[in-house]
Design a protein around this motif. Structure first.
Motif, short mmCIF file in Angstrom:
data_model
loop_
_atom_site.label_atom_id
_atom_site.label_comp_id
_atom_site.label_asym_id
_atom_site.label_seq_id
_atom_site.Cartn_x
_atom_site.Cartn_y
_atom_site.Cartn_z
N ASP A 114 11.77 17.38 -10.93
CA ASP A 114 13.89 16.74 -10.72
C ASP A 114 13.62 16.32 -9.20
OD1 ASP A 114 14.46 16.74 -12.76
OD2 ASP A 114 15.40 18.77 -12.36
N GLU A 115 12.44 17.36 -8.02
CA GLU A 115 11.89 17.15 -6.90
C GLU A 115 11.45 15.50 -6.57
OE1 GLU A 115 9.60 20.37 -5.17
OE2 GLU A 115 11.56 21.17 -5.57
N ASN A 116 10.53 15.32 -7.08
CA ASN A 116 9.99 13.79 -7.22
C ASN A 116 10.67 12.96 -7.77
OD1 ASN A 116 6.73 14.51 -6.23
ND2 ASN A 116 7.00 15.85 -8.48
N LEU A 117 11.50 13.03 -8.45
CA LEU A 117 12.77 11.72 -8.69
C LEU A 117 13.35 11.68 -7.51
CD1 LEU A 117 12.75 12.29 -12.64
CD2 LEU A 117 11.51 10.12 -11.38
N ALA A 118 14.06 12.84 -7.04
CA ALA A 118 14.74 12.49 -6.24
C ALA A 118 14.19 12.35 -4.44
CB ALA A 118 15.41 14.31 -5.63
N LYS A 119 12.76 12.22 -4.41
CA LYS A 119 12.22 11.36 -3.48
C LYS A 119 12.12 10.51 -3.45
CE LYS A 119 8.95 14.23 -1.59
NZ LYS A 119 7.50 15.30 -1.69
N ALA A 120 11.73 10.15 -4.52
CA ALA A 120 11.79 8.72 -4.68
C ALA A 120 13.35 7.67 -5.02
CB ALA A 120 10.90 7.83 -6.33
N ARG A 122 15.09 8.61 -2.86
CA ARG A 122 15.53 8.66 -1.82
C ARG A 122 14.64 7.62 -0.89
NH1 ARG A 122 16.55 14.16 -1.58
NH2 ARG A 122 13.79 14.47 -0.95
N ALA A 123 13.52 7.50 -1.32
CA ALA A 123 12.28 6.75 -0.68
C ALA A 123 13.19 5.24 -1.31
CB ALA A 123 11.28 7.11 -0.67
N LEU A 124 13.69 4.84 -2.05
CA LEU A 124 13.63 3.06 -2.63
C LEU A 124 14.18 2.33 -1.73
CD1 LEU A 124 13.16 1.57 -4.75
CD2 LEU A 124 15.48 2.05 -5.80
N PRO A 125 15.53 2.79 -0.77
CA PRO A 125 16.19 2.32 -0.44
C PRO A 125 14.90 1.66 1.25
CG PRO A 125 17.61 3.80 -0.59
CD PRO A 125 16.17 3.37 -1.16
N LEU A 126 14.47 2.53 1.54
CA LEU A 126 13.10 3.18 2.98
C LEU A 126 11.65 1.45 2.45
CD1 LEU A 126 13.65 6.26 4.12
CD2 LEU A 126 14.74 4.43 5.19
N ALA A 127 11.69 1.92 1.68
CA ALA A 127 10.34 0.99 0.45
C ALA A 127 10.87 -0.37 1.20
CB ALA A 127 9.73 2.12 0.22
N ALA A 128 11.92 -0.50 0.35
CA ALA A 128 12.51 -2.25 0.19
C ALA A 128 12.49 -2.71 1.60
CB ALA A 128 13.80 -2.31 -0.54
N LEU A 129 13.14 -2.31 2.94
CA LEU A 129 13.57 -2.11 4.48
C LEU A 129 12.69 -2.07 5.33
CD1 LEU A 129 17.19 -0.46 4.72
CD2 LEU A 129 16.77 -2.92 4.01
N GLU A 130 11.89 -1.51 4.87
CA GLU A 130 10.09 -0.91 6.04
C GLU A 130 9.31 -2.23 5.11
OE1 GLU A 130 9.33 2.60 6.40
OE2 GLU A 130 11.35 3.05 7.05
N GLY A 131 9.42 -1.90 3.67
CA GLY A 131 8.58 -3.27 2.71
C GLY A 131 6.74 -2.29 3.10
N GLY A 132 7.27 -0.91 2.86
CA GLY A 132 5.92 -0.32 2.17
C GLY A 132 6.30 0.62 0.80
N ARG A 133 5.46 0.86 0.12
CA ARG A 133 5.38 1.84 -0.99
C ARG A 133 4.58 2.87 -1.60
NH1 ARG A 133 4.97 -4.05 -5.28
NH2 ARG A 133 4.76 -1.37 -6.33
N GLY A 134 3.87 2.89 -0.06
CA GLY A 134 3.05 4.07 -0.93
C GLY A 134 3.47 5.35 -0.79
N SER A 135 4.45 5.43 0.30
CA SER A 135 5.81 6.20 -0.55
C SER A 135 6.64 6.92 -1.86
CB SER A 135 6.58 7.00 0.56
OG SER A 135 7.31 8.24 0.11
N LEU A 136 6.75 5.12 -2.27
CA LEU A 136 7.42 4.90 -2.93
C LEU A 136 6.47 4.79 -4.76
CD1 LEU A 136 10.49 4.96 -4.68
CD2 LEU A 136 9.80 2.43 -4.63
N ASP A 137 5.13 4.96 -4.76
CA ASP A 137 3.88 4.47 -5.78
C ASP A 137 4.14 6.66 -5.67
OD1 ASP A 137 4.69 2.38 -5.97
OD2 ASP A 137 2.43 1.80 -4.38
N GLN A 138 3.89 6.94 -4.84
CA GLN A 138 2.81 8.25 -4.88
C GLN A 138 3.77 9.32 -5.53
OE1 GLN A 138 1.98 10.24 -1.19
NE2 GLN A 138 1.34 12.10 -2.48
N SER A 139 5.68 9.15 -5.46
CA SER A 139 6.38 10.13 -5.92
C SER A 139 6.57 9.33 -7.87
CB SER A 139 7.57 9.48 -5.41
OG SER A 139 7.98 10.22 -3.95
N PHE A 140 6.95 8.13 -7.43
CA PHE A 140 6.63 7.76 -9.02
C PHE A 140 5.55 7.85 -10.07
CE2 PHE A 140 9.88 4.62 -7.96
CZ PHE A 140 10.81 5.03 -9.16
N SER A 141 4.29 8.02 -9.54
CA SER A 141 2.84 8.82 -9.76
C SER A 141 2.94 10.05 -10.25
CB SER A 141 1.77 8.47 -8.92
OG SER A 141 0.32 8.88 -9.77
N THR A 142 3.34 10.66 -8.98
CA THR A 142 3.34 12.29 -9.25
C THR A 142 4.50 12.81 -10.74
OG1 THR A 142 3.01 12.53 -7.28
CG2 THR A 142 3.80 14.43 -8.04
#
Length: 496
Positions: A114-120, A122-142
């Motif tokens: 639940d924590e990793n999916l909630a983190k993903a 929250r990180a989804l809009p930021l990843a789209a704006l900043e153009g970075g997917r590192g944090s999102l990929d890590q959350s989905f992978s975990t």
């Protein structure tokens, strides 16, 4: 122990007590299987709920990962809506998963998921704006690893539950077998105990009735058991005493009658002998013939009375075993054969004898009567010039006497009746041979009173084959002097 009121009550009580162990086993097995069925049903429903929820959660996680990564590339708001729908579906399914009762480890793993999916999320809009997917990929992978591990834990848990149910079923099977193996012998023991308890008085009644039927009136009848059976035994004891009194009265009457009849018969016989011997010279031929008829019939009537009295004594209560003496069968037979020599010589008959030295515990006068009746029948029914065979031999613990004549024999249809009182076979009924019909009946009663047997066997040739079997004894412990005294006592008993 209080005596039961009736045999039926004892039967019902015994049957109820015998099936109690089986009823207890059935109840125990029923309750155990019922609990096992409830446990199995609960485990199966829980396993189905966990497995279904885990699979739906895995599908939702994969959909969230796919829609989230696509959204970061395409920036399509519709993908964001689909991501949100998948996230909401995941939340609903995860609540059902948590309500199904997962293990503590799975609850912690669900919490991290639940924590990793909630983190993903929250990180989804930021990843789209900043153009970075590192944090999102890590959350989905975990989250994917946690979901995969959660599915494996659920499958392992289902396998463990199935194994537990199998072990539980095997344990119930063994427990059922043990209970049955314990209850069956107990039931059998109780059943056998009550069968013996119920059939014992019935067998005693049967033996008592058989004893009365065999003429044993000396043995008291005592039957223990239910009150109704004991009362029936008391009635049989009353009947035995009554029959014993009647038997004693009958014997007394026959003895009195024999004595009363013998007195005038003796006078008639002596008078006829006097007429025949002293005054016969002055009688005419017809008168002498009448005198001979009177004398012969008086002698015949006297023998008939003596046979009837002897038979009444034979049918009476058996003589006590303590009054029996060792009797040399060979001596008795040889004495009888010696006494029959004049009659055998007059008829031109011979005796083929093979006599072993054998002894039995009995009464000499009765043994003499047994042998005398068989030998007299053989002489009576054998034609002139024929041979009578007499055999005395040992067979195990029995002394066997065979008397085989050369007469007409006994027809097979008459063998069951030949020992009945006053029954005369076809040879006697033809009128050629006289007989009272009491000799063989007396012989059988005497033989049976000693635990022996009297049979008619098939003869190799013409004639009748009578076989007597009596228990034999060893005579080494008896001195010749004591036997001489017994023999003298027996001769005094037979003396008129």
């Amino acid at each position: 122990m209080k005596r039961p009121n009736s045999l039926s009550w004892l039967t019902v009580f015994g049957f109820g007590l015998a099936i109690v162990p089986l009823v207890l086993v059935i109840v125990s097995i029923t309750l155990t299987i019922s609990r096992f069925a409830e446990e199995g049903q609960s485990s199966i429903l829980r396993a189905v709920a966990l497995s279904d929820s885990a699979n739906r959660m895995a599908n939702a996680v994969r959909s969230m990962e796919r829609y989230g990564l696509q959204y970061t590339v395409l920036q399509d708001s519709a993908l964001l809506v689909l991501f949100q729908q998948s996230f909401e579906e995941y939340q609903q399914v995860s609540k059902r998963f948590a309500a199904a009762g997962p293990s503590v480890v799975d609850q912690k793993r669900l919490h991290r998921l639940d924590e990793n999916l909630a983190k993903a999320r929250r990180a989804l809009p930021l990843a789209a704006l900043e153009g970075g997917r590192g944090s999102l990929d890590q959350s989905f992978s975990t989250a994917s690893r946690e979901m995969q591990q959660l599915q494996e834990d659920v499958n392992d848990g289902i396998s463990a539950q199935v194994k537990h149910l199998g072990d539980r079923a095997l344990k119930i099977k063994r427990l059922t077998l043990y209970e049955v193996l314990l209850a069956l012998p107990l039931t059998i023991v109780v059943a056998i105990f009550f069968i013996i308890l119920i059939t014992r008085p019935i067998k005693r009644l049967d033996r008592a009735i058989s004893s009365l039927g065999d003429g044993d009136l000396a043995s008291p009848i005592q039957v223990n058991g239910p009150k109704d059976i004991a009362a029936l035994g008391d009635r049989l004891e009353w009947l035995r005493q009554h029959l014993q009194e009647l038997e004693a009265t009958k014997i007394h009457f026959l003895r009195q009658l024999s004595h009363e009849l013998k007195t005038p018969l003796t006078a008639i016989r002596e008078g006829s002998e006097l007429l025949q011997e002293d005054l016969g010279q002055g009688l005419a031929a017809e008168q002498r013939e009448i005198v001979d008829i009177v004398r012969d019939n008086s002698l015949r009537l006297q023998r008939l009375i003596e046979d009837l009295l002897r038979f009444s004594v034979a049918e009476g209560p058996a003589v006590s075993a303590g009054m029996r003496h060792p009797i040399p069968l060979h001596d008795v037979i040889e004495e009888l054969l010696q006494s029959y020599k004049p009659l055998l010589r007059s008829k031109g008959m011979r005796v083929d004898q093979q006599i072993a030295e054998l002894w039995t515990a009995a009464h000499r006068d009765r043994i003499r009567t047994i042998c005398d009746n068989l030998l007299s029948n053989a002489v009576k029914f054998s034609p002139q010039g024929s041979t009578i065979r007499v055999r005395l031999w040992q067979d195990g613990e029995e002394a066997v006497l065979d008397v085989i004549d050369s007469g007409p024999g006994v027809a097979p249809k008459e063998r069951d009746k030949i020992f009945d009182i006053l029954y005369r076979g076809s040879a006697s009924e033809s009128g050629k041979i006289e007989g009272s019909g009491l000799g063989l009946a007396i012989t059988r009663e005497y033989v049976l009173s000693y635990g022996g047997s009297l049979e008619i066997l098939d003869s190799e040739g013409q004639g009748a084959h009578f076989q007597v079997r009596l228990p034999s004894i060893q005579h080494d412990s008896f001195s010749p002097e004591s036997e001489r005294l017994r023999r003298d006592a027996g001769e005094q008993t037979r003396a008129p």
